[in-house]
Each structure stands twice: as structure tokens, then as C-alpha cells.
Scaffold this motif. Structure first.
Motif, mmCIF file in Angstrom:
data_model
loop_
_atom_site.group_PDB
_atom_site.id
_atom_site.type_symbol
_atom_site.label_atom_id
_atom_site.label_comp_id
_atom_site.label_asym_id
_atom_site.label_seq_id
_atom_site.Cartn_x
_atom_site.Cartn_y
_atom_site.Cartn_z
ATOM 1 N N PRO A 125 47.617 48.435 39.940
ATOM 2 C CA PRO A 125 46.978 47.127 40.043
ATOM 3 C C PRO A 125 45.784 47.187 40.983
ATOM 4 C CG PRO A 125 48.871 47.165 41.485
ATOM 5 C CD PRO A 125 48.839 48.493 40.765
ATOM 6 N N ILE A 126 44.869 46.266 40.795
ATOM 7 C CA ILE A 126 43.721 46.153 41.682
ATOM 8 C C ILE A 126 43.966 44.948 42.584
ATOM 9 C CG2 ILE A 126 41.281 45.568 41.798
ATOM 10 C CD1 ILE A 126 40.821 47.337 39.423
ATOM 11 N N GLY A 127 43.771 45.153 43.866
ATOM 12 C CA GLY A 127 43.915 44.077 44.837
ATOM 13 C C GLY A 127 42.553 43.506 45.185
ATOM 14 N N LYS A 128 42.552 42.235 45.564
ATOM 15 C CA LYS A 128 41.316 41.552 45.948
ATOM 16 C C LYS A 128 41.582 40.704 47.170
ATOM 17 C CE LYS A 128 39.299 40.730 41.410
ATOM 18 N NZ LYS A 128 38.408 39.815 40.740
ATOM 19 N N TYR A 129 40.590 40.569 47.999
ATOM 20 C CA TYR A 129 40.579 39.471 48.950
ATOM 21 C C TYR A 129 39.149 39.030 49.139
ATOM 22 C CZ TYR A 129 40.406 43.341 52.436
ATOM 23 O OH TYR A 129 40.129 44.482 53.136
ATOM 24 N N GLY A 130 39.001 37.752 49.456
ATOM 25 C CA GLY A 130 37.652 37.225 49.535
ATOM 26 C C GLY A 130 37.590 35.864 50.198
ATOM 27 N N ILE A 131 36.372 35.383 50.273
ATOM 28 C CA ILE A 131 36.088 34.075 50.845
ATOM 29 C C ILE A 131 35.099 33.379 49.919
ATOM 30 C CG2 ILE A 131 34.241 35.019 52.315
ATOM 31 C CD1 ILE A 131 35.124 32.919 54.443
ATOM 32 N N GLU A 132 35.287 32.074 49.750
ATOM 33 C CA GLU A 132 34.379 31.336 48.879
ATOM 34 C C GLU A 132 34.139 29.931 49.416
ATOM 35 O OE1 GLU A 132 37.292 29.799 45.348
ATOM 36 O OE2 GLU A 132 36.595 31.862 45.215
ATOM 37 N N TYR A 133 32.999 29.391 49.020
ATOM 38 C CA TYR A 133 32.583 28.056 49.430
ATOM 39 C C TYR A 133 31.855 27.414 48.257
ATOM 40 C CZ TYR A 133 29.732 24.460 51.694
ATOM 41 O OH TYR A 133 29.122 23.278 52.025
ATOM 42 N N GLU A 134 32.219 26.176 47.935
ATOM 43 C CA GLU A 134 31.583 25.457 46.837
ATOM 44 C C GLU A 134 30.762 24.304 47.403
ATOM 45 O OE1 GLU A 134 34.406 24.369 43.772
ATOM 46 O OE2 GLU A 134 35.101 26.451 43.589
ATOM 47 N N PRO A 135 29.444 24.510 47.588
ATOM 48 C CA PRO A 135 28.611 23.421 48.119
ATOM 49 C C PRO A 135 28.457 22.259 47.145
ATOM 50 C CG PRO A 135 27.246 25.310 47.533
ATOM 51 C CD PRO A 135 28.678 25.725 47.358
ATOM 52 N N THR A 136 28.627 22.534 45.838
ATOM 53 C CA THR A 136 28.618 21.478 44.821
ATOM 54 C C THR A 136 29.735 21.775 43.828
ATOM 55 O OG1 THR A 136 27.188 22.551 43.181
ATOM 56 C CG2 THR A 136 26.082 21.386 44.989
ATOM 57 N N GLU A 137 29.965 20.862 42.915
ATOM 58 C CA GLU A 137 31.004 21.035 41.906
ATOM 59 C C GLU A 137 30.713 22.217 40.969
ATOM 60 O OE1 GLU A 137 33.300 18.319 38.540
ATOM 61 O OE2 GLU A 137 31.308 17.725 39.201
ATOM 62 N N ASN A 138 29.436 22.603 40.882
ATOM 63 C CA ASN A 138 29.048 23.622 39.902
ATOM 64 C C ASN A 138 28.556 24.944 40.505
ATOM 65 O OD1 ASN A 138 28.127 20.729 38.628
ATOM 66 N ND2 ASN A 138 29.228 22.045 37.209
#
Length: 156
Positions: free
Chosen positions: A47-60
Motif C-alpha cells: 500500500p501507499i501511505g499519504k499524509y498532508g495538509i490542505e486549506y480551502e480558501p473558497t468552495e472551489n
């Protein structure tokens, strides 16, 4: 299946959980796992593992940084690390389709033959736990990408 969890992987995991716990709720972190085709420009085993961070400044729009590696592959250091933007199309309150563009440092990320920019096309469903499918490739060799399905656990 032997696990190859080195100090960098453990530190990244702890930093991801801590960042998600102590940042505002609109900045989200996640850990995840996925399975996909192995005949691609991404030289990682399932399996491939992931970790990350995300931010949605708008709905799109979603800004993100993500680390991808294989916990069963001892020679994959440093995995793939890419930074980019995804353009989102909400399908329902809990599902979205997306297309994204990102970049990585090919000299640093040695276990793949991806060039820049990297393209991601996918869909996801869920909130604190998201199920997703994604095709990850680059613009110079579109048909040599990796199609994977997986799950992400979010920390808000």
C-alpha cells in the motif's frame, strides 16, 4: 509484509496529527492509505501511505502539500512530496470531483519519473473520513500515471 517506518516517517506522522489538532478548523491535515496499479511513473509498492495538509480558501479551490511513500518499501526515501492547487466541483454536501496541478523537486524525490507539473484527477466522498479515487500523472507522460483508491482520516 515488513514495515519500514523510519524516523522521518514517524516524525511526519506526529507532525501531521499535531498540526491538524492545533491549527484552526479550516486548515486540515490527514493521513491515508491507497492501493493502485504498479506499472506507472511512481515507483512505490502497495500500500501507499499519504499524509498532508490542505486549506480551502473558497468552495472551489484547495491548496495542499502532500507526502506519498510506501510503508512496506524500505528504499523509497524520501517518497514524493508535492505542493499545489486543486479545483473542486461539489457533487453533494459530502462529495467532490477535482482536477489539480502541483509541483515537486525531481532531484529530491528520487523514486519516480514524474516531471513537472503533476496532474491529479479524482473524486472523494466523506467528511472526517474520506474515500477517494485519484489518477496521478504528469503532463509529459499522461498515460503512465497511477490510478489508486483509498481512504484518508482527517484531523481538524
Amino acid at each position: 509484509m515488513d514495515l519500514c517506518l523510519g524516523p522521518a516517517t514517524i516524525l511526519g506522522f506526529v507532525a501531521t496529527v499535531a498540526t491538524g489538532t492545533f491549527t484552526p478548523p479550516d486548515i486540515q491535515t490527514y493521513i491515508g492509505v491507497n492501493y493502485g496499479n504498479l506499472d506507472s511513473a511512481i515507483e512505490l509498492r502497495n500500500p501507499i501511505g499519504k499524509y498532508g495538509i490542505e486549506y480551502e480558501p473558497t468552495e472551489n479551490i484547495r491548496l495542499f502539500f502532500e507526502h506519498i511513500s510506501s510503508p512496506v518499501q524500505c528504499n523509497d526515501n524520501p517518497g514524493i512530496n508535492h505542493l499545489g492547487v486543486k479545483f473542486l466541483v461539489p457533487v453533494s454536501d459530502y462529495s467532490k470531483l477535482y482536477i489539480g496541478v502541483s509541483a515537486h523537486d525531481p532531484d529530491f524525490d528520487r523514486k519516480n519519473s514524474l516531471s513537472n507539473p503533476i496532474i491529479s484527477i479524482g473524486g472523494e466522498a466523506g467528511d472526517d473520513v474520506k474515500f477517494y479515487t485519484e489518477y496521478l500523472t504528469d503532463v509529459t507522460n499522461f498515460d503512465n500515471g497511477r490510478l489508486g483508491v483509498g481512504v484518508k482520516l482527517f484531523f481538524k
